[in-house]
Design an enzyme around this catalytic site. Structure first.
Site, PDB file in Angstrom:
ATOM      1  N   THR A   1       1.055  -1.071   0.085  1.00 17.18           N
ATOM      2  CA  THR A   1       0.200  -0.283   0.273  1.00 17.18           C
ATOM      3  C   THR A   1       1.004   1.295  -0.039  1.00 17.18           C
ATOM      4  O   THR A   1       1.992   0.892   0.600  1.00 17.18           O
ATOM      5  CB  THR A   1      -1.046  -0.589   1.174  1.00 17.18           C
ATOM      6  OG1 THR A   1      -2.062   1.077   1.269  1.00 17.18           O
ATOM      7  CG2 THR A   1       0.079  -0.167   2.338  1.00 17.18           C
ATOM      8  N   ASP A   2       0.511   2.231  -0.548  1.00 16.79           N
ATOM      9  CA  ASP A   2       0.951   3.786  -0.639  1.00 16.79           C
ATOM     10  C   ASP A   2       0.854   4.301   0.497  1.00 16.79           C
ATOM     11  O   ASP A   2       2.057   5.117   1.197  1.00 16.79           O
ATOM     12  CB  ASP A   2      -0.005   4.426  -1.121  1.00 16.79           C
ATOM     13  CG  ASP A   2      -0.846   4.673  -0.949  1.00 16.79           C
ATOM     14  OD1 ASP A   2      -1.857   4.415  -0.237  1.00 16.79           O
ATOM     15  OD2 ASP A   2      -1.519   5.558  -1.282  1.00 16.79           O
ATOM     16  N   GLU A   3      -0.241   3.412   1.968  1.00 15.51           N
ATOM     17  CA  GLU A   3       0.159   4.403   3.222  1.00 15.51           C
ATOM     18  C   GLU A   3       1.085   4.246   4.131  1.00 15.51           C
ATOM     19  O   GLU A   3       1.549   4.596   5.321  1.00 15.51           O
ATOM     20  CB  GLU A   3      -0.898   3.976   3.738  1.00 15.51           C
ATOM     21  CG  GLU A   3      -2.458   3.984   3.644  1.00 15.51           C
ATOM     22  CD  GLU A   3      -3.102   3.514   4.238  1.00 15.51           C
ATOM     23  OE1 GLU A   3      -3.797   3.928   5.541  1.00 15.51           O
ATOM     24  OE2 GLU A   3      -4.215   3.017   3.981  1.00 15.51           O
TER      25      GLU A   3
ATOM     26  N   TYR B   1      -1.852  -0.609  11.091  1.00 15.27           N
ATOM     27  CA  TYR B   1      -2.212  -0.948   9.503  1.00 15.27           C
ATOM     28  C   TYR B   1      -0.701  -1.121   9.234  1.00 15.27           C
ATOM     29  O   TYR B   1      -0.218  -1.347   8.019  1.00 15.27           O
ATOM     30  CB  TYR B   1      -3.319  -1.083   8.941  1.00 15.27           C
ATOM     31  CG  TYR B   1      -3.167  -0.890   7.397  1.00 15.27           C
ATOM     32  CD1 TYR B   1      -3.145  -2.309   6.858  1.00 15.27           C
ATOM     33  CD2 TYR B   1      -3.136   0.092   6.552  1.00 15.27           C
ATOM     34  CE1 TYR B   1      -3.065  -2.556   6.040  1.00 15.27           C
ATOM     35  CE2 TYR B   1      -3.247  -0.039   5.860  1.00 15.27           C
ATOM     36  CZ  TYR B   1      -3.405  -1.265   4.870  1.00 15.27           C
ATOM     37  OH  TYR B   1      -3.387  -0.908   3.441  1.00 15.27           O
TER      38      TYR B   1
ATOM     39  N   LYS C   1       2.341  -3.189   6.971  1.00 14.93           N
ATOM     40  CA  LYS C   1       2.580  -3.482   5.674  1.00 14.93           C
ATOM     41  C   LYS C   1       4.265  -2.774   5.550  1.00 14.93           C
ATOM     42  O   LYS C   1       4.419  -3.789   4.801  1.00 14.93           O
ATOM     43  CB  LYS C   1       1.743  -2.692   5.086  1.00 14.93           C
ATOM     44  CG  LYS C   1      -0.203  -3.077   5.263  1.00 14.93           C
ATOM     45  CD  LYS C   1      -0.180  -4.887   4.607  1.00 14.93           C
ATOM     46  CE  LYS C   1      -0.096  -4.328   3.028  1.00 14.93           C
ATOM     47  NZ  LYS C   1       0.421  -6.190   2.458  1.00 14.93           N
TER      48      LYS C   1
END
Length: 350
Positions: free
Chosen positions: A132-134, A158, A162
């Protein structure tokens, strides 16, 4: 020919990928491993189960004995790793499950891949990790978009879990020589998405006549990627990507949350009014009584640590893979609304 293990293949992005791959590469064998938690639904892939080249196994990616059994029985030579706990709100309330699945589950897969591929001398293998870009943190409104060299700065349990899994995948390549690639994608939307995510939640609540909760001032910005465009990108990475590399996959569609909600309200109202069948099926939606879905918008307290903006610079995907998204947000949201209007789960009318 690939014998693919697709983890999380009954979830949102995973199930879309299964349909995409089965249609484009019917000669490949696809084995789905999914625990079927709240976000995994076997009916998402049920239409594929009649094929002799498709198999579904309900189980945990952290169950090493099960993963080894699948590698042995199906001679797995390619892993597409979608399985993850992925909802930020849930990670704030209960981070343990995110660390267990996203970190330890990923490590289990990597250990098994090393054992069955590297230790057994199997040169032709590929482990693709979907992230994810998060992991990159938050951007101000005028900051340049994330690139593959942007330092990690995760802000939620989260995204931290990741980021840790991304590092493990990288380590297994650099330390052991495992053939890996990683993609960090922006917010996905489209068919089969679980109703706790923004777009299906808004559509479902409009149909039920429930409040449309908007965090804070609604001006948080996300880059939106239609899920089939994401599947195309992974396809290109598998065929043209460089081993050991990371590819940021974006939709080139930055939208403020409130603008998305306003657009969806208008599109859903128009679609329901144009269909007598939908007016009967969804009697609680405001337009069934000459109302307006926008009247349901309700601002709520912002969640802790809410990232302000995500944006992806897709230059590497353009240059190395020839990747460009096919769907604009305007075209993709029409397809998504149409699918959700005609494929709502039973909970909608309860």
């Amino acid at each position: 020919m690939r014998n693919m293990l697709i983890t999380g293949g009954a979830g949102f992005i995973g199930s879309n990928f299964c349909h995409y791959w089965a249609e484009k590469y019917p000669q490949d064998k696809v084995v789905v491993l999914d625990l079927l938690t709240y976000a995994g639904h076997r009916e998402n892939i049920q239409s594929l189960e009649n094929s002799t080249s498709f198999a579904f196994i309900q189980g945990d990616i952290g169950d090493q004995a099960l993963v080894e059994k699948l590698f042995t029985e199906h001679q797995i030579n390619c892993v597409i790793h979608f399985a993850a706990e992925s909802h930020v709100d849930r990670s704030i309330l209960g981070p343990d499950a995110f660390l267990q699945t996203n970190i330890m589950g990923t490590h289990t897969l990597l250990k098994v891949a090393k054992k069955f591929w590297l230790d057994a001398g199997v040169a032709n293998h590929h482990f693709h990790h979907v992230s994810t870009d998060e992991v990159y943190g938050s951007l101000t409104e005028d900051a340049p978009a994330f690139t593959e060299s942007t330092p990690f700065a995760p802000n939620s349990p989260y995204s931290a879990s990741k980021a840790a899994s991304d590092h493990l995948v990288r380590a297994y390549h650099h330390t052991y020589g495992l053939n890996v690639t990683t993609s960090n994608c922006s917010n996905n939307y489209g068919p089969y998405q679980d109703s706790e995510k923004l777009i299906p939640l808004i559509i479902q609540n409009i149909l039920q006549g429930k409040a449309l909760p908007i965090y804070g001032d609604g001006k948080n910005i996300r880059d939106w990627l239609y899920v089939e465009d994401h599947c195309r990108a992974i396809d290109l990475i598998l065929h043209k990507g460089k081993i050991g590399e990371v590819y940021n996959v974006g939709g080139e569609n930055e939208w403020r949350n409130i603008d998305i909600v306003n657009l969806i309200c208008a599109k859903v109202d128009a679609a329901v009014v144009a269909s007598p069948e939908l007016l009967v099926r969804y009697p609680h939606t405001p337009c069934a009584t000459s109302g307006d879905a926008k009247s349901l918008i309700t601002y709520v307290k912002d969640r802790p640590g809410h990232d302000r903006r995500y944006a992806i610079d897709p230059g590497k995907c353009h240059a190395e893979l020839g990747y460009h998204p096919v769907e604009s947000f305007e075209s993709g949201i029409v397809k998504t609304i149409h699918w959700l209007l005609h494929n709502q789960r039973e909970t909608v009318n309860q």
